[in-house]
Each structure stands twice: as structure tokens, then as C-alpha cells.
Design an enzyme around this catalytic site. Sequence first.
Site, short mmCIF file in Angstrom:
data_model
loop_
_atom_site.label_atom_id
_atom_site.label_comp_id
_atom_site.label_asym_id
_atom_site.label_seq_id
_atom_site.Cartn_x
_atom_site.Cartn_y
_atom_site.Cartn_z
N HIS A 30 0.80 -1.23 0.00
CA HIS A 30 0.00 0.00 0.00
C HIS A 30 0.83 1.28 0.00
CE1 HIS A 30 0.01 -0.35 4.63
NE2 HIS A 30 0.46 0.88 4.45
N ARG A 34 -2.07 11.14 4.13
CA ARG A 34 -2.90 11.79 5.15
C ARG A 34 -3.97 12.64 4.46
NH1 ARG A 34 2.44 12.02 6.64
NH2 ARG A 34 2.92 11.11 8.68
N GLU A 97 -4.09 3.51 1.62
CA GLU A 97 -4.39 3.76 3.03
C GLU A 97 -4.50 5.27 3.22
OE1 GLU A 97 -1.30 2.67 5.82
OE2 GLU A 97 -2.53 3.18 7.55
N GLU A 170 -2.88 10.80 -11.54
CA GLU A 170 -2.70 10.70 -12.98
C GLU A 170 -3.72 9.72 -13.55
OE1 GLU A 170 1.16 9.18 -14.04
OE2 GLU A 170 0.94 9.69 -16.16
#
Lengths: 178, 178
Positions: A30, A34, A97, A170
Site C-alpha cells: 500500500h 494523510r 491507506e 494521474e
Amino acid sequence: MTASTRDALAQVPGVASERDAATRDFVFNHTMLRVKDARASLDFYTRVLGFTLVRKVDFAEAKFSLFFLVLVDDDSDIPDDDAGRKQWLARQRGVLELTHNHGTEDQDGPVYHDGNSDPRGFGHLCVSVPDVVVACARFETLGVDFQKRLTDGRMRSLAFIKDPDGYWVEIIQPTPLD
Amino acid sequence: MTASTRDALAQVPGVASERDAATRDFVFNHTMLRVKDARASLDFYTRVLGFTLVRKVDFAEAKFSLFFLVLVDDDSDIPDDDAGRKQWLARQRGVLELTHNHGTEDQDGPVYHDGNSDPRGFGHLCVSVPDVVVACARFETLGVDFQKRLTDGRMRSLAFIKDPDGYWVEIIQPTPLD
């Protein structure tokens, strides 16, 4: 020099001459970002991009929550129980995440840095789509912010949209544009 | 509140009530990080973590190169020609793209920002391994820098190592520690 054959790539400085057997079954699992407002980010990643939320873990004392998302067409093999989900998730490639520090959603203005102005570092995520023209037209309809439209600049086969924190995503398609 | 069942996750604020069919075949393809020294980063990601370099693309005029890496146990289905590799890559989950701006390797000290001090944003990559204790012992032997050893802090089941630019790479294993 651009390297694109197996032999040429093996000669690029720094590339290991052979893969260490000790890395067998390693998975690039992953990427963590934040986010200021979990609701806005979950809306963007699930509604706009099609991700599925697989786990949400709260740390009440430390005042943050973690959200784990995957982008899969068939989520029927995701276990229903939390222990099963946790193990399933850790074996996946391409998990996103999101970390939400509680309360940031009430701050004024942007809270996090997208990495594309000083100090730079992280650049972007990328989502590959079957048809980049169709996908970008849908993003326009949905009111998504663009960093670079298909028609901007010289690279007409790719676009960059922005998530609610301003992180760049992207958008490419596997095949050359007609 | 921690949500871990399918029903509870569907109720998390922001989560789309159903997946838009327009997102079918979308793939979370890659994460891009800028790196100071391509040789050092390729060494780390291929020798230490087992990644395979699949494409290197040079932009001589703009003075940067892109490196696309995957972490797969069997690379025999990666096409040999560049057009084939490009299409194959764009359909993968969990690609790592490294951007090297030519000349940064000659600068003193760190060039890029890892996202974990102000201004924060990007947090880390994560590699899942079959045995986190064995993997971390190997990283110690290889002289890899640690941000957090298994024995540091309260979360004894995970570690963070650092890549040559200081980007954090979390190390986890799918199953609970014995």
C-alpha cells in the site's frame, strides 16, 4: 539512455544482478496519504474512482482513523470478518491507506502538502482506465478538479486530476490513443 | 467507530452507496516518488526489496528519467518489447514509479521531503512479507536504516525501514505474529 528490453534493463546501474530468494512473496502492499476530511476523501475515492472501503480502524486515544481501500472489479472474495479482511488486505497489491487525524476537517484551508511544490517528494497516484477520454469527460461532469487536462501541454494521452486534499491522480489508459 | 463488516463499512460517511459502472476496469496503477540518486534507489528497491525494473524512460531535453518497478514473483509474462511492456505495466496494480531529475545525485544532503515532518502529506509505502521477523533480521544484516524496529514502540508486529531518500517503507506480515 532509455532501456526497454530485458537485457538493457538488467544493465541499468543499481539494478540487482539477480533477485534475492529472501524476497520471495514480498508484496508492494500500500501507499499511505494523510487526508484532511475523511468523508470528502472517501466520497472521491469510492464514488469518483470506484474504490471499495475494506477496513476502517479507529484509534480513539491517539485521535486518528485509518481507511484501507482497494480498486477491484470483484469484491466478492473479500472476507466478511475483520481478521479475514486484515489478512486478505495484507496480501493485495495496490491498496490505498488514508490516515485521518481527527479534527483536521474543521481547520480552514488545506492541511496537507501534495509534494509537488517545495519541499517536493511524493508526486502522484495513478489510475489506469480503459478509455482516458471517456473517463475525463465523466470527471468534468462530476466537477472534479483537474491539474492537467488531456488538452493541456504536450502529453495529450494523460491527465491529472486532484483529490480533495490536492494530491495529484494521474489518469492513463493502457493502449495508445486513437 | 471501527467498521469491519461489509454492512458497517457501507455506512461510513462519504462511502458511495454503489459503485458507478463507469469505473469498471479502473486500476490503481502506481505511486510516484522523486528520488535523488537513481542508482541508490534502484539498488534498494531491487536488491533489498526484490522489485523488478520493467521500464526506464529518459527525457533528455527535460533532464529527467522515469523508472517503473513491480514486485512480482514471476516476471516471465512481462513482454520483451517496449510497447508491450508499457501496456502490461498500465494494467498492473502496485507499480512504483521513481522520477530522477538529472544532477540531483550530485547535490549535498537530502534533496526530497519524506512527508512525515511539516509540511506533512504522503506517509509511507508498505511491503508485506511472509515473516516480518525474518525480513527485519535480513534488513539489519544488509545495513538498512530503520525508522522503527519491531521492538520500538507499542506496535511490535510492524517495522518501518527507510529508502535512500528517507521515504518510509512499512513492513508487515499478513498473519498475526506468534
